[in-house]
Scaffold this active site. Structure first.
Site, PDB file in Angstrom:
ATOM      1  N   ASP A  25       0.839  -1.204   0.000  1.00 52.75           N
ATOM      2  CA  ASP A  25       0.000   0.000   0.000  1.00 52.75           C
ATOM      3  C   ASP A  25       0.874   1.255   0.000  1.00 52.75           C
ATOM      4  OD1 ASP A  25      -2.450   1.264  -0.079  1.00 52.75           O
ATOM      5  OD2 ASP A  25      -2.634   1.374   2.099  1.00 52.75           O
ATOM      6  N   HIS A  42       2.071   3.713  -9.088  1.00 53.47           N
ATOM      7  CA  HIS A  42       1.889   2.279  -9.350  1.00 53.47           C
ATOM      8  C   HIS A  42       3.046   1.731 -10.192  1.00 53.47           C
ATOM      9  CE1 HIS A  42      -1.932   2.358  -7.449  1.00 53.47           C
ATOM     10  NE2 HIS A  42      -2.549   3.055  -8.381  1.00 53.47           N
ATOM     11  N   LEU A 136      10.646 -20.715  -5.219  1.00 49.85           N
ATOM     12  CA  LEU A 136       9.748 -19.737  -4.590  1.00 49.85           C
ATOM     13  C   LEU A 136       8.424 -19.769  -5.329  1.00 49.85           C
ATOM     14  CD1 LEU A 136       9.018 -17.150  -2.899  1.00 49.85           C
ATOM     15  CD2 LEU A 136      10.099 -15.803  -4.707  1.00 49.85           C
TER      16      LEU A 136
END
Ligand code: IPE
Ligand code: IPE
Ligand code: MG
Length: 245
Positions: A25, A42, A136
């Site tokens: 965030d 963004h 991962l």
């Protein structure tokens, strides 16, 4: 870099987390502070994703779940939604080589069917391409809401009961967990939220039951390797009791 406690402190170093979940965030505020458009924030945020994926690889953390777009985020202005979808398309292109070369498996949780069709296809392609990778697992939460996920699980369980494949008396926590988007994965050991807000915002409502929570005021585009290593170190100092004494 060592994550053992400095000598002299309590003996055994706590294990590294197996699963880290992140609420990324603060992109909009990062941009607004610079008098830039939220969309630029963004773009910067997408770059920060690369750093945290690399850090997880470096530490050998096997599961990373990133909250990239919530069910509620569909209520943002159309221009911002389009920009975010564009960034996701670009992410699939630009990170393809890195994920492939680094043995990273991409997985999407959330309601992928709500995404634009070309993006769905690109994501499904990269998921298939990386399906055998094992160092991962990178889960991207897209059009994800914890309540939506639980409702979808409840629906799937109800349908299985109606079809006679499941005994309703046998439905327990394992049954619910096995119908969530995260089936087969360990619950997150830790949740990191950047941007300073003390809330969960409909993220992994079931899975966060016993996660250690870390909220940092750092805005997501500024969150890099050092911030991540520091929080993992703090995690290793915490005592987890799981309701016991
Ligand atoms: C998080 O950054 C990214 C998404 C929700 C897609 P925000 O866009 O929420 O940034 P702030 O919270 O407004 O600063
Ligand atoms: C949470 O951030 C969702 C993502 C990071 C994708 P938001 O900015 O959407 O959450 P609220 O509105 O502050 O709760
Ligand atoms: Mg926000």
């Amino acid at each position: 870099m060592s994550f053992n406690l400095p000598s002299g402190e309590a003996a055994a170093p706590r294990p590294l987390p197996r699963h880290v979940a992140v609420i990324m965030d603060g992109n909009g505020r990062w941009a607004q502070k610079r008098l830039l458009s939220r969309i630029f924030g963004h773009e910067k945020g997408a770059e920060a994703v690369r750093a945290i994926v690399r850090s997880c690889r470096e530490l050998g953390i096997p599961f990373l779940t990133l909250y990239a777009f919530s069910t509620e985020n569909w209520q943002r202005p159309q221009a911002e939604i389009s920009a975010l979808m564009g960034l996701l398309r670009r992410f699939v292109e630009t990170e393809r080589a890195e994920l492939t070369q680094n043995n990273v498996r991409l997985h999407v949780i959330g309601c992928i069917e709500r995404l634009p069709e070309d993006l769905q296809a690109a994501l499904r392609g990269l998921m298939a391409e990386t399906a055998a990778h094992s160092a991962l697992q990178l889960n991207l939460a897209l059009s994800y809401g914890g309540r939506d996920e639980i409702a979808r699980a409840a629906r799937a369980i109800a349908l299985a009961v109606r079809a006679g494949r499941l005994d309703p008396e046998s439905v327990g926590e394992e049954t619910v967990a096995a119908h969530l988007d995260t089936r087969g994965m360990p619950d997150p050991d830790m949740l990191i939220r950047t941007g300073g807000d003390m809330r969960i915002s409909n993220f992994l409502l079931w899975q966060l039951a016993y996660s250690e929570i870390f909220v940092t005021p750092t805005l997501w585009p500024d969150f890099g390797r050092e911030s991540f290593l520091q929080i993992v170190h703090e995690f290793q100092l915490r005592e987890r009791r799981f309701g016991r004494v």
